[in-house]
Write an enzyme that holds these catalytic residues in place. Structure first.
Site, short mmCIF file in Angstrom:
data_model
loop_
_atom_site.label_atom_id
_atom_site.label_comp_id
_atom_site.label_asym_id
_atom_site.label_seq_id
_atom_site.Cartn_x
_atom_site.Cartn_y
_atom_site.Cartn_z
N ASN A 20 42.40 26.25 6.11
CA ASN A 20 41.90 27.36 5.49
C ASN A 20 41.45 27.50 4.36
O ASN A 20 40.59 28.37 4.17
CB ASN A 20 42.38 28.92 5.35
CG ASN A 20 43.32 28.98 7.18
OD1 ASN A 20 42.85 28.17 8.15
ND2 ASN A 20 44.16 29.89 7.10
N ASP A 70 45.02 39.36 -1.00
CA ASP A 70 44.46 40.94 -0.64
C ASP A 70 45.61 41.28 -0.03
O ASP A 70 46.22 41.07 1.19
CB ASP A 70 43.72 40.77 0.91
CG ASP A 70 43.74 41.77 1.10
OD1 ASP A 70 42.23 42.07 0.84
OD2 ASP A 70 44.32 42.09 2.55
N HIS A 98 41.63 52.56 2.10
CA HIS A 98 42.52 51.41 3.50
C HIS A 98 41.30 51.84 4.51
O HIS A 98 40.95 51.31 5.30
CB HIS A 98 44.16 51.53 3.65
CG HIS A 98 44.34 49.95 4.61
ND1 HIS A 98 45.27 49.51 3.96
CD2 HIS A 98 44.18 49.25 5.33
CE1 HIS A 98 46.32 48.65 5.04
NE2 HIS A 98 45.12 48.58 6.04
N TYR A 107 51.72 47.20 3.68
CA TYR A 107 52.33 46.04 4.33
C TYR A 107 53.87 45.72 3.72
O TYR A 107 54.18 45.46 3.69
CB TYR A 107 51.34 45.20 3.49
CG TYR A 107 49.72 45.37 4.03
CD1 TYR A 107 49.25 45.77 5.00
CD2 TYR A 107 48.71 44.11 3.16
CE1 TYR A 107 47.98 45.58 5.47
CE2 TYR A 107 47.58 43.78 3.97
CZ TYR A 107 47.30 44.77 5.01
OH TYR A 107 46.00 44.92 5.10
N LYS A 109 45.13 48.56 -1.40
CA LYS A 109 44.36 48.99 -0.67
C LYS A 109 45.40 50.90 -0.51
O LYS A 109 46.59 50.96 -0.78
CB LYS A 109 44.22 49.28 0.59
CG LYS A 109 43.83 47.47 0.24
CD LYS A 109 42.97 47.08 2.28
CE LYS A 109 43.32 45.49 2.17
NZ LYS A 109 44.16 44.62 2.66
N VAL A 164 51.34 31.88 6.74
CA VAL A 164 52.36 31.98 5.55
C VAL A 164 52.58 30.10 6.04
O VAL A 164 54.13 29.86 5.68
CB VAL A 164 53.64 32.67 6.54
CG1 VAL A 164 53.16 33.85 5.97
CG2 VAL A 164 53.91 32.15 8.29
N1 LIG Z 1 41.87 46.21 6.03
C1 LIG Z 1 42.56 45.99 6.59
O1 LIG Z 1 43.30 47.34 7.74
C2 LIG Z 1 42.92 44.73 7.77
C3 LIG Z 1 42.97 44.48 9.14
C4 LIG Z 1 43.90 43.50 8.68
C5 LIG Z 1 44.35 42.70 7.89
N2 LIG Z 1 43.56 42.41 6.97
C6 LIG Z 1 43.80 41.49 5.75
O2 LIG Z 1 43.22 40.34 5.99
C7 LIG Z 1 44.25 39.19 6.21
C8 LIG Z 1 44.01 38.29 7.62
O3 LIG Z 1 44.33 38.67 9.03
P1 LIG Z 1 45.20 39.02 9.85
O4 LIG Z 1 46.27 38.78 9.22
O5 LIG Z 1 44.69 40.33 11.31
O6 LIG Z 1 44.93 38.19 10.37
P2 LIG Z 1 43.84 36.41 10.80
O7 LIG Z 1 43.57 35.93 8.89
O8 LIG Z 1 42.88 36.30 11.92
O9 LIG Z 1 44.92 35.56 11.77
C9 LIG Z 1 46.00 35.26 10.78
C10 LIG Z 1 47.29 34.48 12.38
O10 LIG Z 1 46.55 33.93 12.63
C11 LIG Z 1 47.73 32.21 12.18
N3 LIG Z 1 47.10 30.96 11.27
C12 LIG Z 1 46.47 31.05 10.02
N4 LIG Z 1 45.38 29.18 10.23
C13 LIG Z 1 45.13 29.57 10.99
C14 LIG Z 1 45.02 27.46 11.57
N5 LIG Z 1 44.82 26.96 10.33
N6 LIG Z 1 45.52 27.71 12.69
C15 LIG Z 1 45.96 27.99 13.43
N7 LIG Z 1 46.62 29.35 13.41
C16 LIG Z 1 46.21 29.69 12.13
C17 LIG Z 1 48.63 32.45 11.05
O11 LIG Z 1 49.63 32.42 11.51
P3 LIG Z 1 50.78 31.65 10.50
O12 LIG Z 1 50.78 32.51 9.59
O13 LIG Z 1 52.31 31.58 11.81
O14 LIG Z 1 50.77 30.53 9.99
C18 LIG Z 1 48.28 33.88 11.62
O15 LIG Z 1 49.14 34.15 13.04
C19 LIG Z 1 45.43 40.26 6.84
O16 LIG Z 1 46.74 39.37 6.50
C20 LIG Z 1 44.78 41.51 5.69
O17 LIG Z 1 44.64 40.97 4.59
C21 LIG Z 1 43.05 43.70 6.38
#
Ligand SMILES: NC(=O)c1ccc[n+]([C@@H]2O[C@H](COP(=O)([O-])OP(=O)(O)OC[C@H]3O[C@@H](n4cnc5c(N)ncnc54)[C@H](OP(=O)(O)O)[C@@H]3O)[C@@H](O)[C@H]2O)c1
Length: 274
Positions: free
Chosen positions: A241, A48, A111, A53, A78, A233
């Site tokens: 995950n 995604d 988006h 981004y 998006k 990352v």
């Molecule tokens: N459509 C939209 O408006 C929108 C908005 C926000 C997000 N998104 C999408 O949704 C995706 C995910 O959301 P997000 O990036 O906001 O947040 P998230 O997936 O809820 O959290 C990511 C954070 O959690 C950490 N993490 C990941 N796996 C972990 C684990 N197993 N244990 C502990 N910590 C962990 C990551 O660290 P590290 O990376 O350092 O490992 C990062 O700091 C985005 O990347 C994007 O593709 C879309």
């Protein structure tokens, strides 16, 4: 075959099957390419990204270098806010495909529900869908009022709505409307960007099931029927995950997690958008 990250799908209203776990790459920065490569090696088949981004080229490079056939991959991008309008949206889609070095997208989303031009942009997405350059089309950050407006104007209903969803933010009205209309829900920030990974209720279930807090939160999303998009990352976390298919939360666990609703918005709040 038993379920795993490669073989678990949700069927969209387009007929396409979306892998229920996708790698998010927002803010993956210079680690985007290695994260996508690690995810593909771990069995993910869904990535995604988004124009805003700034990492579509890195996603495309990882895909180009992998030996996974294109038809086994599901790639979402998006339309960003500055690119709304019929012609502008078509141009933005072409630019996204060029940056990804792909011939088609599996899913192209609006988006954000930008006022004024969003219905015009949707017409552009419908054209891309008719041409099969976007195999499915959808929206993101559309809450119930935005969806009702779109429903009144659309020829094709969105296949998916990507919104922030976690046990701490459940958007029940929007979820119910999407389910009624056959629009798949994609959960972004499913790990609350780390903000609630230490919550005691999550920890208790994690301890009992022998899984990590992240896996408990993600499994809740899977059992709710959502497509989940955890971002990492870190290769070990990317694997963690995806390791969600060797345990099941009980009905009592699900209820305990449902009771954590607190309206936690970690990103932008589309409820503020007319
Ligand atoms: N459509 C939209 O408006 C929108 C908005 C926000 C997000 N998104 C999408 O949704 C995706 C995910 O959301 P997000 O990036 O906001 O947040 P998230 O997936 O809820 O959290 C990511 C954070 O959690 C950490 N993490 C990941 N796996 C972990 C684990 N197993 N244990 C502990 N910590 C962990 C990551 O660290 P590290 O990376 O350092 O490992 C990062 O700091 C985005 O990347 C994007 O593709 C879309």
């Amino acid at each position: 075959m038993s379920e795993d990250v490669k073989s678990t799908f949700v069927t969209l209203n387009s007929g396409a099957k979306i892998p229920q776990v996708g790698l998010g790459v927002w803010q993956s920065g210079g680690k985007t390419k290695s994260a996508v490569a690690a995810a593909l090696a771990a069995g993910y088949r869904h990535v995604d990204t988004a124009a805003v981004y700034g990492n579509e080229p890195q996603v495309g490079a990882a895909i180009a270098e992998s030996d996974v056939p294109r038809e086994q991959l599901f790639v979402t991008s998006k339309l960003w806010n500055k690119d709304h309008g019929y012609d502008a949206a078509l141009r933005a889609f072409d630019a996204t495909l060029a940056r990804l070095k792909l011939e088609y997208l599996d899913l192209f989303l609006i988006h954000w529900p930008v006022p004024g031009l969003r219905l015009e942009s949707w017409r552009a997405l419908e054209k891309l869908y008719a041409e099969k350059r976007a195999r499915s089309i959808g929206v993101s950050n559309f809450l119930a009022p935005h969806l009702r407006e779109l429903q009144g104007a659309a020829q094709v209903l969105p296949a998916a709505n990507q919104i922030e969803l976690s046990p701490f933010l459940q958007r029940r009205e929007t979820v119910a409307l999407c389910q009624q209309l056959g629009i798949a829900l994609e959960a972004y920030s499913p790990l609350t960007r780390g903000q609630r990974l230490g919550h005691t209720s999550i920890a208790a279930i994690a301890q009992r099931t022998g899984k990590s807090p992240a896996q408990v939160m993600l499994r809740w999303g899977l059992q709710r029927g959502f497509v989940i998009l955890p971002k990492s990352v870190t290769p070990a976390r990317i694997e963690e995950n995806a390791a969600l298919f060797d345990f099941t939360l009980t009905e009592a666990d699900i209820q305990a997690l449902d009771s954590l609703e607190e309206g936690l918005v970690t990103g932008w709040d589309p409820a503020t958008q007319d």
